[in-house]
Design a protein around this motif. Structure first.
Motif, PDB file in Angstrom:
ATOM      1  N   ASN A   1       0.504  -0.828   0.040  1.00  0.00           N
ATOM      2  CA  ASN A   1       0.399  -0.335  -0.530  1.00  0.00           C
ATOM      3  C   ASN A   1       0.651   1.412   0.002  1.00  0.00           C
ATOM      4  O   ASN A   1       0.745   2.350   1.173  1.00  0.00           O
ATOM      5  N   SER A   2       1.808   1.537  -1.192  1.00  0.00           N
ATOM      6  CA  SER A   2       2.655   2.946  -1.194  1.00  0.00           C
ATOM      7  C   SER A   2       2.122   3.774  -1.186  1.00  0.00           C
ATOM      8  O   SER A   2       2.821   4.680  -0.836  1.00  0.00           O
ATOM      9  N   ARG A   3       1.485   4.181  -1.741  1.00  0.00           N
ATOM     10  CA  ARG A   3      -0.275   5.448  -1.938  1.00  0.00           C
ATOM     11  C   ARG A   3       0.139   6.055  -0.038  1.00  0.00           C
ATOM     12  O   ARG A   3       0.144   6.801   0.387  1.00  0.00           O
ATOM     13  N   LEU A   4      -0.396   5.401   0.739  1.00  0.00           N
ATOM     14  CA  LEU A   4      -0.951   5.158   2.643  1.00  0.00           C
ATOM     15  C   LEU A   4       1.031   5.569   2.929  1.00  0.00           C
ATOM     16  O   LEU A   4       0.826   6.930   3.325  1.00  0.00           O
ATOM     17  N   LEU A   5       1.630   4.436   2.518  1.00  0.00           N
ATOM     18  CA  LEU A   5       3.355   4.981   2.675  1.00  0.00           C
ATOM     19  C   LEU A   5       3.739   5.763   3.042  1.00  0.00           C
ATOM     20  O   LEU A   5       4.104   7.247   3.312  1.00  0.00           O
ATOM     21  N   ASP A   6       3.593   6.235   1.751  1.00  0.00           N
ATOM     22  CA  ASP A   6       4.426   6.979   0.748  1.00  0.00           C
ATOM     23  C   ASP A   6       3.885   8.781   1.700  1.00  0.00           C
ATOM     24  O   ASP A   6       4.448   9.451   2.087  1.00  0.00           O
ATOM     25  N   ALA A   7       2.392   8.822   1.788  1.00  0.00           N
ATOM     26  CA  ALA A   7       1.693   9.633   2.707  1.00  0.00           C
ATOM     27  C   ALA A   7       2.272  10.183   3.743  1.00  0.00           C
ATOM     28  O   ALA A   7       1.684  11.077   4.960  1.00  0.00           O
ATOM     29  N   LEU A   8       2.245   8.752   4.696  1.00  0.00           N
ATOM     30  CA  LEU A   8       2.568   9.253   6.095  1.00  0.00           C
ATOM     31  C   LEU A   8       3.857   9.387   6.091  1.00  0.00           C
ATOM     32  O   LEU A   8       4.177  10.055   7.108  1.00  0.00           O
ATOM     33  N   ASN A   9       4.336   9.387   5.457  1.00  0.00           N
ATOM     34  CA  ASN A   9       6.440  10.141   5.967  1.00  0.00           C
ATOM     35  C   ASN A   9       6.017  10.916   5.168  1.00  0.00           C
ATOM     36  O   ASN A   9       7.044  11.647   5.676  1.00  0.00           O
ATOM     37  N   GLU A  10       5.645  11.461   4.153  1.00  0.00           N
ATOM     38  CA  GLU A  10       5.415  13.217   3.783  1.00  0.00           C
ATOM     39  C   GLU A  10       4.757  13.698   4.989  1.00  0.00           C
ATOM     40  O   GLU A  10       5.797  14.698   5.362  1.00  0.00           O
ATOM     41  N   LYS A  11       4.093  13.262   5.623  1.00  0.00           N
ATOM     42  CA  LYS A  11       2.894  13.976   7.523  1.00  0.00           C
ATOM     43  C   LYS A  11       4.524  13.977   8.110  1.00  0.00           C
ATOM     44  O   LYS A  11       3.992  15.126   8.920  1.00  0.00           O
ATOM     45  N   ILE A  12       4.823  12.170   8.674  1.00  0.00           N
ATOM     46  CA  ILE A  12       5.842  12.452   9.575  1.00  0.00           C
ATOM     47  C   ILE A  12       7.073  13.641   9.208  1.00  0.00           C
ATOM     48  O   ILE A  12       7.302  14.410  10.303  1.00  0.00           O
ATOM     49  N   HIS A  13       7.637  13.439   8.180  1.00  0.00           N
ATOM     50  CA  HIS A  13       8.776  15.197   8.064  1.00  0.00           C
ATOM     51  C   HIS A  13       8.030  15.707   8.435  1.00  0.00           C
ATOM     52  O   HIS A  13       9.185  16.646   8.764  1.00  0.00           O
ATOM     53  N   GLU A  14       7.026  16.445   8.117  1.00  0.00           N
ATOM     54  CA  GLU A  14       6.551  17.861   7.583  1.00  0.00           C
ATOM     55  C   GLU A  14       6.434  18.512   9.466  1.00  0.00           C
ATOM     56  O   GLU A  14       6.761  19.229  10.259  1.00  0.00           O
ATOM     57  N   ALA A  15       5.722  16.916  10.139  1.00  0.00           N
ATOM     58  CA  ALA A  15       5.456  17.442  11.848  1.00  0.00           C
ATOM     59  C   ALA A  15       6.840  17.459  12.422  1.00  0.00           C
ATOM     60  O   ALA A  15       6.700  17.996  13.279  1.00  0.00           O
ATOM     61  N   MET A  16       8.044  16.412  12.309  1.00  0.00           N
ATOM     62  CA  MET A  16       9.183  17.181  12.296  1.00  0.00           C
ATOM     63  C   MET A  16       9.873  18.235  12.343  1.00  0.00           C
ATOM     64  O   MET A  16      10.340  18.874  12.711  1.00  0.00           O
ATOM     65  N   GLN A  17       9.855  18.800  10.934  1.00  0.00           N
ATOM     66  CA  GLN A  17      10.168  20.050  10.937  1.00  0.00           C
ATOM     67  C   GLN A  17       9.286  21.160  11.128  1.00  0.00           C
ATOM     68  O   GLN A  17      10.227  22.152  11.456  1.00  0.00           O
ATOM     69  N   ASP A  18       8.146  21.122  11.654  1.00  0.00           N
ATOM     70  CA  ASP A  18       7.560  22.827  11.894  1.00  0.00           C
ATOM     71  C   ASP A  18       7.404  22.111  13.859  1.00  0.00           C
ATOM     72  O   ASP A  18       6.798  23.073  14.271  1.00  0.00           O
ATOM     73  N   GLY A  19       8.039  21.184  14.264  1.00  0.00           N
ATOM     74  CA  GLY A  19       8.270  21.161  15.612  1.00  0.00           C
ATOM     75  C   GLY A  19       7.288  20.092  16.743  1.00  0.00           C
ATOM     76  O   GLY A  19       7.425  20.589  17.531  1.00  0.00           O
ATOM     77  N   THR A  20       6.422  20.313  15.626  1.00  0.00           N
ATOM     78  CA  THR A  20       5.102  19.092  16.413  1.00  0.00           C
ATOM     79  C   THR A  20       5.805  17.760  17.520  1.00  0.00           C
ATOM     80  O   THR A  20       5.407  17.131  17.917  1.00  0.00           O
ATOM     81  N   TRP A  21       6.330  17.363  16.469  1.00  0.00           N
ATOM     82  CA  TRP A  21       7.324  15.938  17.031  1.00  0.00           C
ATOM     83  C   TRP A  21       8.165  16.463  18.352  1.00  0.00           C
ATOM     84  O   TRP A  21       7.677  15.728  19.445  1.00  0.00           O
ATOM     85  N   LYS A  22       8.316  17.270  18.164  1.00  0.00           N
ATOM     86  CA  LYS A  22       9.350  17.681  19.357  1.00  0.00           C
ATOM     87  C   LYS A  22       8.497  18.097  20.900  1.00  0.00           C
ATOM     88  O   LYS A  22       9.009  17.733  21.502  1.00  0.00           O
TER      89      LYS A  22
END
Length: 281
Positions: free
Chosen positions: A240-261
């Motif tokens: 299910n590459s569509r879901l996998l790719d979408a999740l990866n994109e948003k995970i890195h967004e959340a890291m970059q904007d400080g949400t993960w931190k």
């Protein structure tokens, strides 16, 4: 007879023309239908309007059930944030708790879209399911009331509790070959066995060990082992590459904007943060 022949020929031409038109329409409809289906369900979910998530109910601070019956924890809140970035509101994400060992099989068998709960990425697990990029790395700990269990050698011939199918299970088999491994379905049952004297120690994640130490003052973290080689990721159905790719994109967004931190500081106060998960300026 001549009129009959004309009628027959005209009918033959009409039917062939109609048949070709009909077949052309079928081809077009077959080509269009899957595209529309993909548009309606771009992430290949079990239900187009919601995400079914398998998790644990007793793995605080990662994923657990609160007194009012709702799911909470770092992994739960982090996934809810990722899902919102994909367009799903909180009430469109359904969490279901079960034993850790059943999480990945339940994704493989189509019960859940995603499995969430500090699930370490290993080569063996990647044979049956796909993992997102890592979003957590940490330590494994020996929890016990016996202060003599402060070295690996001290675990020899001791009854060491582990949750079946976890990274701790794999780690203990490799690094504590002389310990008597006793497997449990979840941390709660293992800690109950520890408190009742059925096992001498329990081997689990450091953050969860700290929480159990707060709940049971007689239990302490005796030793820690770094485990950064199998970072936690979200689990999705293989292919299910569509879901996998979408999740990866948003995970890195959340890291970059400080949400993960922000979420890490909330749920793991004082714990180290891997640089790769922090905003890159």
């Amino acid at each position: 007879m001549e009129n009959s022949m004309k009628i027959t020929n005209l009918f033959g031409k009409f039917t062939r023309r109609s048949y070709l038109a009909m077949m052309s329409g079928l081809v077009v409809s077959c080509l269009v239908a899957p595209a529309n289906a993909a548009d309606d369900n771009p992430y290949g979910l079990l239900d187009t309007d919601s995400i079914m998530v398998g998790t644990m109910s007793d793995a605080k601070p990662y994923a657990f059930v609160t007194a009012d019956g709702t799911f909470s924890g770092f992994d739960v809140e982090f996934f809810q944030n990722i899902a919102k970035r994909l367009g799903f509101e909180k009430d469109q994400v359904t969490f279901v708790g079960q034993d850790f060992a059943a999480l990945i099989p339940s994704v493989v068998n189509g019960r859940f879209d995603v499995a969430v709960g500090a699930i370490g990425t290993t080569a063996q697990r990647q044979k049956v399911a796909d993992f997102t990029d890592g979003y957590l790395a940490g330590f494994l700990s020996v929890l016990s009331s016996d202060e003599s269990l402060s070295t690996i050698e001290a675990l020899d011939d001791k009854r060491l509790g582990i949750v079946q199918g976890t990274l701790q299970d794999d780690y203990a088999q490799k690094h504590f070959p002389k310990a008597q491994l006793v497997r449990f379905p979840d941390n709660n049952s293992a800690v109950a066995a520890l408190n009742n004297g059925m096992v001498d120690a329990h081997f689990l994640d450091f953050e969860a060990a700290k929480q159990f130490g707060k709940n049971y003052p007689g239990l302490k973290v005796m030793q820690n082992f770094a485990s950064f080689d199998a970072p936690a990721g979200f689990v999705v159905r293989k292919g299910n590459s569509r879901l996998l790719d979408a999740l990866n994109e948003k995970i890195h967004e959340a890291m970059q904007d400080g949400t993960w931190k922000e979420l890490h500081s909330k749920w793991f106060p004082g714990s180290p943060m891997p640089k790769q998960y922090l905003p890159q300026n």
